[in-house]
Design an enzyme around this catalytic site. Structure first.
Site, mmCIF file in Angstrom:
data_model
loop_
_atom_site.group_PDB
_atom_site.id
_atom_site.type_symbol
_atom_site.label_atom_id
_atom_site.label_comp_id
_atom_site.label_asym_id
_atom_site.label_seq_id
_atom_site.Cartn_x
_atom_site.Cartn_y
_atom_site.Cartn_z
ATOM 1 N N CYS A 43 0.746 16.891 -69.955
ATOM 2 C CA CYS A 43 0.589 16.543 -71.370
ATOM 3 C C CYS A 43 -0.766 16.977 -71.906
ATOM 4 O O CYS A 43 -0.855 17.684 -72.901
ATOM 5 C CB CYS A 43 0.774 15.039 -71.563
ATOM 6 S SG CYS A 43 0.415 14.528 -73.245
ATOM 7 N N CYS A 48 1.745 19.028 -74.113
ATOM 8 C CA CYS A 48 1.799 18.462 -75.471
ATOM 9 C C CYS A 48 0.534 18.674 -76.291
ATOM 10 O O CYS A 48 0.609 19.111 -77.438
ATOM 11 C CB CYS A 48 2.040 16.949 -75.409
ATOM 12 S SG CYS A 48 3.165 16.422 -74.139
ATOM 13 N N LYS A 51 -0.491 22.426 -76.955
ATOM 14 C CA LYS A 51 0.611 22.967 -77.785
ATOM 15 C C LYS A 51 0.495 22.449 -79.214
ATOM 16 O O LYS A 51 0.588 23.208 -80.173
ATOM 17 C CB LYS A 51 1.935 22.566 -77.129
ATOM 18 C CG LYS A 51 3.214 22.992 -77.801
ATOM 19 C CD LYS A 51 3.714 22.082 -78.886
ATOM 20 C CE LYS A 51 3.807 20.641 -78.575
ATOM 21 N NZ LYS A 51 4.893 20.222 -77.728
ATOM 22 N N TYR A 176 13.315 22.942 -75.892
ATOM 23 C CA TYR A 176 12.089 22.486 -76.560
ATOM 24 C C TYR A 176 10.981 23.549 -76.554
ATOM 25 O O TYR A 176 10.430 23.909 -77.590
ATOM 26 C CB TYR A 176 11.518 21.266 -75.825
ATOM 27 C CG TYR A 176 12.099 19.924 -76.184
ATOM 28 C CD1 TYR A 176 11.391 19.045 -76.980
ATOM 29 C CD2 TYR A 176 13.328 19.516 -75.685
ATOM 30 C CE1 TYR A 176 11.877 17.781 -77.286
ATOM 31 C CE2 TYR A 176 13.829 18.257 -75.978
ATOM 32 C CZ TYR A 176 13.099 17.391 -76.775
ATOM 33 O OH TYR A 176 13.601 16.151 -77.068
ATOM 34 N N GLU A 180 9.515 25.789 -79.722
ATOM 35 C CA GLU A 180 8.167 25.419 -80.191
ATOM 36 C C GLU A 180 7.239 26.641 -80.175
ATOM 37 O O GLU A 180 6.541 26.925 -81.149
ATOM 38 C CB GLU A 180 7.581 24.300 -79.315
ATOM 39 C CG GLU A 180 8.236 22.951 -79.584
ATOM 40 C CD GLU A 180 7.629 21.814 -78.781
ATOM 41 O OE1 GLU A 180 6.884 22.077 -77.810
ATOM 42 O OE2 GLU A 180 7.899 20.645 -79.128
ATOM 43 N N HIS A 434 8.401 6.577 -103.479
ATOM 44 C CA HIS A 434 8.629 7.763 -104.288
ATOM 45 C C HIS A 434 7.318 8.359 -104.761
ATOM 46 O O HIS A 434 6.417 7.615 -105.141
ATOM 47 C CB HIS A 434 9.478 7.369 -105.502
ATOM 48 C CG HIS A 434 9.914 8.552 -106.304
ATOM 49 N ND1 HIS A 434 10.840 9.459 -105.848
ATOM 50 C CD2 HIS A 434 9.522 8.993 -107.529
ATOM 51 C CE1 HIS A 434 11.019 10.389 -106.763
ATOM 52 N NE2 HIS A 434 10.230 10.145 -107.785
ATOM 53 N N GLU A 439 11.948 8.992 -98.263
ATOM 54 C CA GLU A 439 12.728 8.044 -99.078
ATOM 55 C C GLU A 439 14.217 8.403 -99.058
ATOM 56 O O GLU A 439 15.080 7.552 -99.244
ATOM 57 C CB GLU A 439 12.217 7.998 -100.518
ATOM 58 C CG GLU A 439 12.469 9.267 -101.317
ATOM 59 C CD GLU A 439 11.995 9.153 -102.763
ATOM 60 O OE1 GLU A 439 12.303 8.141 -103.412
ATOM 61 O OE2 GLU A 439 11.327 10.092 -103.246
HETATM 62 P P1 NDP Z 1 14.817 22.589 -71.746
HETATM 63 O O1 NDP Z 1 15.657 21.982 -70.719
HETATM 64 O O2 NDP Z 1 14.613 21.884 -73.036
HETATM 65 O O3 NDP Z 1 15.329 24.048 -72.078
HETATM 66 C C1 NDP Z 1 15.505 24.995 -71.060
HETATM 67 C C2 NDP Z 1 16.201 26.180 -71.659
HETATM 68 O O4 NDP Z 1 16.236 27.226 -70.714
HETATM 69 C C3 NDP Z 1 17.631 25.871 -72.080
HETATM 70 O O5 NDP Z 1 17.886 26.535 -73.279
HETATM 71 C C4 NDP Z 1 18.427 26.449 -70.927
HETATM 72 O O6 NDP Z 1 19.699 26.900 -71.310
HETATM 73 C C5 NDP Z 1 17.589 27.629 -70.537
HETATM 74 N N1 NDP Z 1 17.743 28.009 -69.132
HETATM 75 C C6 NDP Z 1 17.641 27.194 -68.061
HETATM 76 N N2 NDP Z 1 17.844 27.905 -66.925
HETATM 77 C C7 NDP Z 1 18.068 29.174 -67.303
HETATM 78 C C8 NDP Z 1 18.353 30.361 -66.590
HETATM 79 N N3 NDP Z 1 18.426 30.377 -65.272
HETATM 80 N N4 NDP Z 1 18.545 31.485 -67.300
HETATM 81 C C9 NDP Z 1 18.485 31.469 -68.643
HETATM 82 N N5 NDP Z 1 18.213 30.393 -69.376
HETATM 83 C C10 NDP Z 1 18.006 29.247 -68.712
HETATM 84 O O7 NDP Z 1 13.444 22.883 -70.998
HETATM 85 P P2 NDP Z 1 12.016 23.308 -71.544
HETATM 86 O O8 NDP Z 1 11.456 24.135 -70.470
HETATM 87 O O9 NDP Z 1 12.078 23.842 -72.909
HETATM 88 O O10 NDP Z 1 11.281 21.908 -71.579
HETATM 89 C C11 NDP Z 1 11.359 21.011 -70.470
HETATM 90 C C12 NDP Z 1 11.378 19.604 -70.930
HETATM 91 O O11 NDP Z 1 10.076 19.222 -71.319
HETATM 92 C C13 NDP Z 1 12.250 19.319 -72.161
HETATM 93 O O12 NDP Z 1 13.574 19.115 -71.830
HETATM 94 C C14 NDP Z 1 11.600 18.111 -72.743
HETATM 95 O O13 NDP Z 1 12.116 16.959 -72.130
HETATM 96 C C15 NDP Z 1 10.138 18.286 -72.360
HETATM 97 N N6 NDP Z 1 9.371 18.785 -73.508
HETATM 98 C C16 NDP Z 1 9.197 17.953 -74.567
HETATM 99 C C17 NDP Z 1 8.514 18.362 -75.672
HETATM 100 C C18 NDP Z 1 8.361 17.457 -76.843
HETATM 101 O O14 NDP Z 1 8.621 16.260 -76.699
HETATM 102 N N7 NDP Z 1 7.975 17.961 -78.009
HETATM 103 C C19 NDP Z 1 7.897 19.697 -75.747
HETATM 104 C C20 NDP Z 1 8.148 20.487 -74.582
HETATM 105 C C21 NDP Z 1 8.855 20.035 -73.510
HETATM 106 P P3 NDP Z 1 20.966 25.902 -71.421
HETATM 107 O O15 NDP Z 1 20.789 25.149 -72.687
HETATM 108 O O16 NDP Z 1 22.117 26.842 -71.447
HETATM 109 O O17 NDP Z 1 20.926 25.044 -70.207
#
Ligand code: NDP
Length: 444
Positions: A43, A48, A51, A176, A180, A434, A439
């Site tokens: 984080c 976080c 970022k 995510y 982002e 408002h 709202e």
């Molecule tokens: P996510 O799980 O959100 O997204 C991973 C993405 O990668 C998905 O779109 C997934 O596709 C794709 N993917 C996974 N494996 C492969 C592969 N082998 N080949 C191609 N595409 C693939 O993970 P992130 O890394 O974005 O973030 C991890 C976690 O961290 C989040 O889930 C969240 O909980 C946390 N996070 C929170 C934030 C916030 O609160 N603002 C900010 C950043 C992270 P598919 O959908 O098809 O599985």
């Protein structure tokens, strides 16, 4: 009675681990914290916080654009190095604060990797320490699919530390982190292609929300390419080529994979002491955070599906309160609000429409789409989308979703009410403020 060096050993100095260690220290317990890297974890150091600082930097672009319509004549120039230098300084400041918190709580810091020797003993660097209770809070790390050329690809850690902005970037993933960073780099002037294997970004989000957000990203200038899988990355004289499974090539200066995160359990010797993990490597815990070894616990991303800082912090805090303060409060995982800091932001709390329809017979959705007053006079075309999902029988608000400026700030407030069982009638009884965007949520 067995005698241990410590009442509590915490492995991992991220949000969950530091909270657990310092609260236990504050209760007068003898606590050790093992962390080989900087205190603060994902984080603070590589997630976080840095970022969000980059999101703030990028968000000025829209403000400058909108400002013209309000009479401001601004000629803005962006310097990436200034941002990166100031961001790094801020992270160092926060890291120092974390050290202060640990010291003030009387916690012994061991700045090395830890691994289990037996169920009460941990080897950390060249020292061996014993603990009555042990918490594993080692977090997660970016995971990359195995493919030729993966060594050319950067992950989110490296994306935060770029020294210069590339002209173009391919971001692979649709969750995510992918959306982002696509927003940040696109707004800072990088030509961004966001490539996702599925039909629509943000799988698991409400369908209307994901669709609206995806269109907003496209409108903001990001090229979104769906249903595309990469099979290899090749280095060229100009940069890199991402090779798709259809044999097509996408040229770019920088390839960034945001393909999920995996738990940091390697080298802990979990198997040796009988700690069970799920098939994806996450540590199995019960509702009291106990692993398959009852006095060893896990909190945060190493054991969680909800990989969110406040979840790790709450789990660590509640656990220590149960261990040393006689509390019996358990972590509640329903209605955890979260926000994707994309451009525009996506705030969510509760169920998606699809989830609600699976769990309830009569579900009704209310939506609104509008252009925020802030941008109405300007060339900023961004729109806001709001949706609430209501159980018709009970009138309860099952889910609330906002895509637009300050979505996270809005959802945080409404999440308090949703957690208490907010109904649509209660929403409607509330007087709006408002003129605000929020709202709209009390009039849906
Ligand atoms: P996510 O799980 O959100 O997204 C991973 C993405 O990668 C998905 O779109 C997934 O596709 C794709 N993917 C996974 N494996 C492969 C592969 N082998 N080949 C191609 N595409 C693939 O993970 P992130 O890394 O974005 O973030 C991890 C976690 O961290 C989040 O889930 C969240 O909980 C946390 N996070 C929170 C934030 C916030 O609160 N603002 C900010 C950043 C992270 P598919 O959908 O098809 O599985």
């Amino acid at each position: 009675m067995a005698h241990y060096d410590y009442d509590l050993i915490v492995i991992g100095g991220g949000s969950g681990g530091v909270r657990a260690a310092r609260i236990a220290g504050g209760y007068g317990k003898k606590v050790a914290l093992c962390e080989a890297d900087k205190l603060g974890g994902t984080c603070v150091i590589r997630g976080c916080v840095p970022k969000k600082l980059m999101v703030y930097a990028a968000s000025y672009e829209k403000m400058f654009k909108a400002a013209e319509a309000f009479g401001w004549d601004i000629s803005a120039k962006f310097d990436f190095k200034t941002l990166q230098d100031n961001k790094d300084r801020e992270i160092k400041r926060l890291n120092k604060i974390y050290h202060g918190l640990i010291e003030n709580a009387g916690v012994d810091l061991y700045p090395n990797h830890a691994s289990f020797v037996d169920q009460h003993t941990v080897k950390v660097g060249d020292k061996t320490i014993t603990g009555e209770h042990i918490i594993i809070a080692t977090g997660g790390t970016p995971q990359m699919p195995d493919m030729p050329g993966i060594e050319y690809v950067i992950n989110s850690n490296q994306a935060l530390d770029l020294e210069t902005l590339p002209k173009s970037m391919v971001i692979y993933g649709g969750g995510y982190i992918a959306v982002e960073f696509a927003g940040i780099f696109n707004t800072l002037g990088v030509d961004v292609k966001l490539v996702y294997r599925g039909p629509q970004l943000l799988r698991g989000f409400d369908d209307d929300v994901a669709q609206f957000a995806q269109q907003s990203f496209i409108d903001s200038g990001i090229e979104v390419i769906t249903e595309t899988n990469f099979v290899a990355i090749e280095k060229t004289t100009q940069g890199y080529q991402c090779i798709t499974e259809n044999g097509e090539a996408i040229n770019t200066d920088c390839v960034f994979f945001a393909t999920g995160r995996s738990p940091n359990t390697q080298g802990l010797n979990l198997g040796k002491i009988g700690i069970e993990t799920h098939h994806n490597g996450r540590i199995k815990v019960n509702d009291r955070q106990s692993t398959s070894v009852p006095h060893i616990y896990a909190v945060g991303d190493v054991s969680n599906v909800d990989q969110l800082t406040p979840v790790a912090i709450k789990e660590g805090n509640l656990l220590v309160d149960r261990l040393f303060k006689g509390s019996d409060r358990l972590m509640e995982y329903d209605n955890i609000p979260s926000t994707v800091f994309s451009m525009p932001e996506i705030g969510r709390c509760g169920l998606t429409e699809a989830e609600a329809c699976e769990q309830y017979k009569q579900v009704k959705c209310y939506t609104s789409k509008f252009r925020a007053m802030k941008y109405a006079m300007s060339e900023v075309q961004e729109k806001t989308f709001m949706k609430i999902i209501v159980c018709e029988d009970s009138d309860q608000v099952l889910g609330m979703h906002v895509v637009g400026t300050d979505a996270g700030e809005m959802i945080q407030g409404f999440a308090v009410a949703i957690k208490q069982g907010l109904t649509r009638t209660q929403l409607q009884k509330t007087i709006g403020i408002h003129p605000t965007s929020a709202e709209e949520l009390v009039t849906l």
